[in-house]
Design a protein around this motif. Structure first.
Motif, mmCIF file in Angstrom:
data_model
loop_
_atom_site.group_PDB
_atom_site.id
_atom_site.type_symbol
_atom_site.label_atom_id
_atom_site.label_comp_id
_atom_site.label_asym_id
_atom_site.label_seq_id
_atom_site.Cartn_x
_atom_site.Cartn_y
_atom_site.Cartn_z
ATOM 1 N N TYR A 206 -7.176 -25.062 -27.077
ATOM 2 C CA TYR A 206 -8.569 -25.342 -27.392
ATOM 3 C C TYR A 206 -9.465 -24.804 -26.282
ATOM 4 C CZ TYR A 206 -7.263 -28.333 -31.292
ATOM 5 O OH TYR A 206 -6.783 -28.788 -32.493
ATOM 6 N N PRO A 207 -10.483 -24.009 -26.621
ATOM 7 C CA PRO A 207 -11.331 -23.348 -25.609
ATOM 8 C C PRO A 207 -11.961 -24.320 -24.620
ATOM 9 C CG PRO A 207 -11.743 -22.414 -27.779
ATOM 10 C CD PRO A 207 -10.849 -23.601 -27.995
ATOM 11 N N ALA A 208 -12.365 -25.480 -25.085
ATOM 12 C CA ALA A 208 -13.030 -26.426 -24.189
ATOM 13 C C ALA A 208 -12.106 -26.913 -23.081
ATOM 14 C CB ALA A 208 -13.551 -27.625 -24.993
ATOM 15 N N LEU A 209 -10.807 -26.944 -23.350
ATOM 16 C CA LEU A 209 -9.850 -27.421 -22.351
ATOM 17 C C LEU A 209 -9.557 -26.373 -21.291
ATOM 18 C CD1 LEU A 209 -7.893 -29.613 -21.351
ATOM 19 C CD2 LEU A 209 -6.193 -28.721 -22.966
ATOM 20 N N ILE A 210 -9.649 -25.101 -21.666
ATOM 21 C CA ILE A 210 -9.216 -24.040 -20.756
ATOM 22 C C ILE A 210 -10.379 -23.335 -20.078
ATOM 23 C CG2 ILE A 210 -7.115 -23.661 -22.093
ATOM 24 C CD1 ILE A 210 -8.402 -21.222 -23.332
ATOM 25 N N ARG A 211 -11.560 -23.895 -20.155
ATOM 26 C CA ARG A 211 -12.688 -23.225 -19.512
ATOM 27 C C ARG A 211 -12.511 -23.262 -17.996
ATOM 28 N NH1 ARG A 211 -16.007 -26.463 -16.839
ATOM 29 N NH2 ARG A 211 -16.438 -28.608 -17.491
ATOM 30 N N ASN A 212 -13.263 -22.384 -17.313
ATOM 31 C CA ASN A 212 -13.182 -22.289 -15.856
ATOM 32 C C ASN A 212 -13.482 -23.630 -15.204
ATOM 33 O OD1 ASN A 212 -12.593 -19.587 -16.009
ATOM 34 N ND2 ASN A 212 -14.704 -18.911 -15.723
ATOM 35 N N GLY A 213 -12.686 -23.948 -14.204
ATOM 36 C CA GLY A 213 -12.859 -25.202 -13.488
ATOM 37 C C GLY A 213 -11.916 -26.293 -13.945
ATOM 38 N N ARG A 214 -11.454 -26.192 -15.193
ATOM 39 C CA ARG A 214 -10.520 -27.187 -15.695
ATOM 40 C C ARG A 214 -9.071 -26.711 -15.601
ATOM 41 N NH1 ARG A 214 -13.988 -29.014 -21.073
ATOM 42 N NH2 ARG A 214 -15.270 -30.605 -20.018
ATOM 43 N N MET A 215 -8.860 -25.429 -15.847
ATOM 44 C CA MET A 215 -7.504 -24.908 -15.916
ATOM 45 C C MET A 215 -7.438 -23.490 -15.374
ATOM 46 S SD MET A 215 -5.025 -24.718 -19.305
ATOM 47 C CE MET A 215 -5.206 -26.485 -19.584
ATOM 48 N N ASP A 216 -6.456 -23.247 -14.524
ATOM 49 C CA ASP A 216 -6.141 -21.894 -14.056
ATOM 50 C C ASP A 216 -4.948 -21.373 -14.838
ATOM 51 O OD1 ASP A 216 -8.143 -21.657 -12.178
ATOM 52 O OD2 ASP A 216 -6.917 -22.493 -10.550
ATOM 53 N N PHE A 217 -4.876 -20.048 -14.989
ATOM 54 C CA PHE A 217 -3.797 -19.437 -15.757
ATOM 55 C C PHE A 217 -2.989 -18.478 -14.901
ATOM 56 C CE2 PHE A 217 -6.324 -20.954 -19.236
ATOM 57 C CZ PHE A 217 -5.411 -21.204 -20.235
ATOM 58 N N PHE A 218 -1.706 -18.439 -15.208
ATOM 59 C CA PHE A 218 -0.810 -17.485 -14.546
ATOM 60 C C PHE A 218 0.214 -17.024 -15.576
ATOM 61 C CE2 PHE A 218 3.204 -17.086 -11.871
ATOM 62 C CZ PHE A 218 2.963 -15.760 -11.545
ATOM 63 N N THR A 219 0.287 -15.728 -15.789
ATOM 64 C CA THR A 219 1.271 -15.167 -16.714
ATOM 65 C C THR A 219 2.464 -14.652 -15.923
ATOM 66 O OG1 THR A 219 -0.438 -14.535 -18.318
ATOM 67 C CG2 THR A 219 1.695 -13.448 -18.506
ATOM 68 N N TRP A 220 3.630 -15.215 -16.213
ATOM 69 C CA TRP A 220 4.843 -14.860 -15.484
ATOM 70 C C TRP A 220 5.630 -13.823 -16.271
ATOM 71 C CZ3 TRP A 220 7.266 -13.811 -11.475
ATOM 72 C CH2 TRP A 220 8.660 -13.778 -11.402
ATOM 73 N N THR A 221 5.641 -12.594 -15.752
ATOM 74 C CA THR A 221 6.424 -11.509 -16.330
ATOM 75 C C THR A 221 7.131 -10.800 -15.186
ATOM 76 O OG1 THR A 221 4.757 -11.203 -18.066
ATOM 77 C CG2 THR A 221 6.388 -9.457 -17.791
ATOM 78 N N PRO A 222 8.374 -11.168 -14.878
ATOM 79 C CA PRO A 222 9.056 -10.570 -13.725
ATOM 80 C C PRO A 222 9.290 -9.081 -13.904
ATOM 81 C CG PRO A 222 10.606 -11.817 -15.072
ATOM 82 C CD PRO A 222 9.243 -12.102 -15.623
ATOM 83 N N ASN A 223 9.080 -8.325 -12.813
ATOM 84 C CA ASN A 223 9.400 -6.902 -12.855
ATOM 85 C C ASN A 223 10.904 -6.718 -12.652
ATOM 86 O OD1 ASN A 223 9.973 -6.973 -10.024
ATOM 87 N ND2 ASN A 223 7.807 -6.629 -9.563
ATOM 88 N N LEU A 224 11.354 -5.476 -12.672
ATOM 89 C CA LEU A 224 12.792 -5.211 -12.600
ATOM 90 C C LEU A 224 13.399 -5.748 -11.308
ATOM 91 C CD1 LEU A 224 15.384 -3.929 -13.673
ATOM 92 C CD2 LEU A 224 14.655 -1.760 -12.641
ATOM 93 N N ASP A 225 12.759 -5.497 -10.172
ATOM 94 C CA ASP A 225 13.311 -5.961 -8.899
ATOM 95 C C ASP A 225 13.414 -7.477 -8.859
ATOM 96 O OD1 ASP A 225 13.630 -3.406 -7.899
ATOM 97 O OD2 ASP A 225 11.665 -3.368 -6.914
ATOM 98 N N GLU A 226 12.384 -8.158 -9.331
ATOM 99 C CA GLU A 226 12.401 -9.617 -9.337
ATOM 100 C C GLU A 226 13.511 -10.138 -10.240
ATOM 101 O OE1 GLU A 226 7.651 -10.516 -8.548
ATOM 102 O OE2 GLU A 226 8.390 -10.109 -10.571
ATOM 103 N N LYS A 227 13.650 -9.520 -11.389
ATOM 104 C CA LYS A 227 14.678 -9.973 -12.330
ATOM 105 C C LYS A 227 16.083 -9.720 -11.768
ATOM 106 C CE LYS A 227 13.843 -9.619 -16.662
ATOM 107 N NZ LYS A 227 13.641 -9.169 -18.065
ATOM 108 N N VAL A 228 16.281 -8.561 -11.158
ATOM 109 C CA VAL A 228 17.584 -8.254 -10.568
ATOM 110 C C VAL A 228 17.932 -9.276 -9.491
ATOM 111 C CG1 VAL A 228 18.837 -6.608 -9.126
ATOM 112 C CG2 VAL A 228 17.532 -5.786 -11.094
ATOM 113 N N ASN A 229 16.971 -9.602 -8.628
ATOM 114 C CA ASN A 229 17.239 -10.551 -7.551
ATOM 115 C C ASN A 229 17.536 -11.945 -8.090
ATOM 116 O OD1 ASN A 229 16.825 -8.516 -5.726
ATOM 117 N ND2 ASN A 229 14.723 -9.109 -5.237
ATOM 118 N N ILE A 230 16.791 -12.371 -9.096
ATOM 119 C CA ILE A 230 17.044 -13.683 -9.700
ATOM 120 C C ILE A 230 18.446 -13.737 -10.289
ATOM 121 C CG2 ILE A 230 16.392 -15.248 -11.570
ATOM 122 C CD1 ILE A 230 13.497 -14.289 -11.186
#
Length: 302
Positions: free
Chosen positions: A180-204
């Motif tokens: 819902y847009p009202a919940l995710i507006r600035n100041g209420r919620m920060d976003f982070f998209t986790w998409t590991p690159n090849l090096d990160e995935k290899v190390n994990i």
């Protein structure tokens, strides 16, 4: 461990095969993922940041099976941060307001505990994209429960202090485009998209294997992961499990031969006898196990 020491070199390891690797309880956690979480926690615990109020919610989105939940749990354990866990399915109820009351009780109890003990904690809501707090489309009815919950979460984000403390909240999910847009507006919620690159995935994946197969070669894991570029971290975890349980057929045969003449305390002996770790793992064996796992069509289970 104090907040000021969170960036210390206690968990910093230099490896011959993997340089500048950050290890937490033997788990590799990429720097980008780690810092986004710790920054969110530190800012929410702080009582003085020049009048600025950080967002109470951090939303981490990314494809299923890329390690979002297990890396977060590992970080919390490593820094002695108590994690109050909820799943998206927990945010439901048969009566109006049930969902709100569940998270409200969790938040209030965490605030009371933090105010009394000063022990750090965080509330984590997994699979939030499937909860009633998301707009799942026109074909899914909107309930009073969901409206009450959204209203409470928005109010909590705007007025998070209770007993002069606040508890950071991290939500995890595959995709938050239906929030819902009202919940995710600035100041209420920060976003982070986790998409590991090849090096990160290899190390994990390398350190996942290393936990069970200490002599595994880094170059073999890099080659394996590179050969399956579209597979997620969970796929390689399944490969480890397949390898570990590869002698289960012999174990089952022995169990059948005993024709039920086995006690509970004898089961562990049976498992230890047939499930053993072979440190001399060749790349050919790795490749064959991955190929067998790849034959399982994940789409059939979605």
């Amino acid at each position: 461990m104090s907040i000021s020491n969170m960036w210390s070199s206690r968990s910093f390891a230099q490896k011959a095969d993997v340089e500048n690797t950050d290890l937490f309880n033997g788990i590799y956690i990429p720097q980008e993922y780690r810092k986004r979480i710790l920054r969110h926690l530190i800012l929410n615990y702080s009582s003085n940041i020049n009048g600025m109020q950080p967002a109470l919610f951090l939303a981490i989105q990314g494809h299923r099976g890329e390690g979002k939940t297990f890396m977060l749990k590992t970080l919390c354990e490593s820094f002695n941060i108590e994690m109050e866990y909820l799943s998206g399915s927990d945010l439901c109820g048969s009566n109006e307001g049930d969902s709100k009351e569940k998270i409200k009780r969790k938040y209030e109890a965490a605030c009371v505990k933090l105010a009394k003990t000063k022990k750090l904690s965080v509330i984590v809501i997994d699979d939030f994209h499937l909860s009633i707090a998301s707009d799942l489309g026109e074909n899914v009815s909107k309930t009073t429960n969901s409206q009450v919950l959204i209203g409470y979460l928005m109010n909590l984000a705007d007025s998070p202090y209770l007993f002069n403390v606040r508890i950071p909240i991290i939500i995890l999910g595959n995709n938050f485009k239906n929030m819902y847009p009202a919940l995710i507006r600035n100041g209420r919620m920060d976003f982070f998209t986790w998409t590991p690159n090849l090096d990160e995935k290899v190390n994990i994946v390398y350190f996942m294997f290393k936990k069970f197969y200490p002599e595994i070669k880094y170059e073999d894991i890099r080659r394996l992961v590179s050969n399956y570029p579209n597979k997620y971290i969970a796929f390689f975890k399944d490969v480890i499990q397949d390898m570990f349980f590869s002698n289960c057929d012999l174990m089952v045969k022995e169990f059948e031969q005993r024709q039920g003449n086995i006690r509970l305390d004898e089961i562990n002996e049976l498992v230890r006898e047939f499930i053993k770790v072979d440190n001399n793992i060749s790349y050919e064996h790795l490749s064959n196990m991955a190929a067998s796992r790849n034959l399982i069509k994940e789409d059939n289970f979605e």
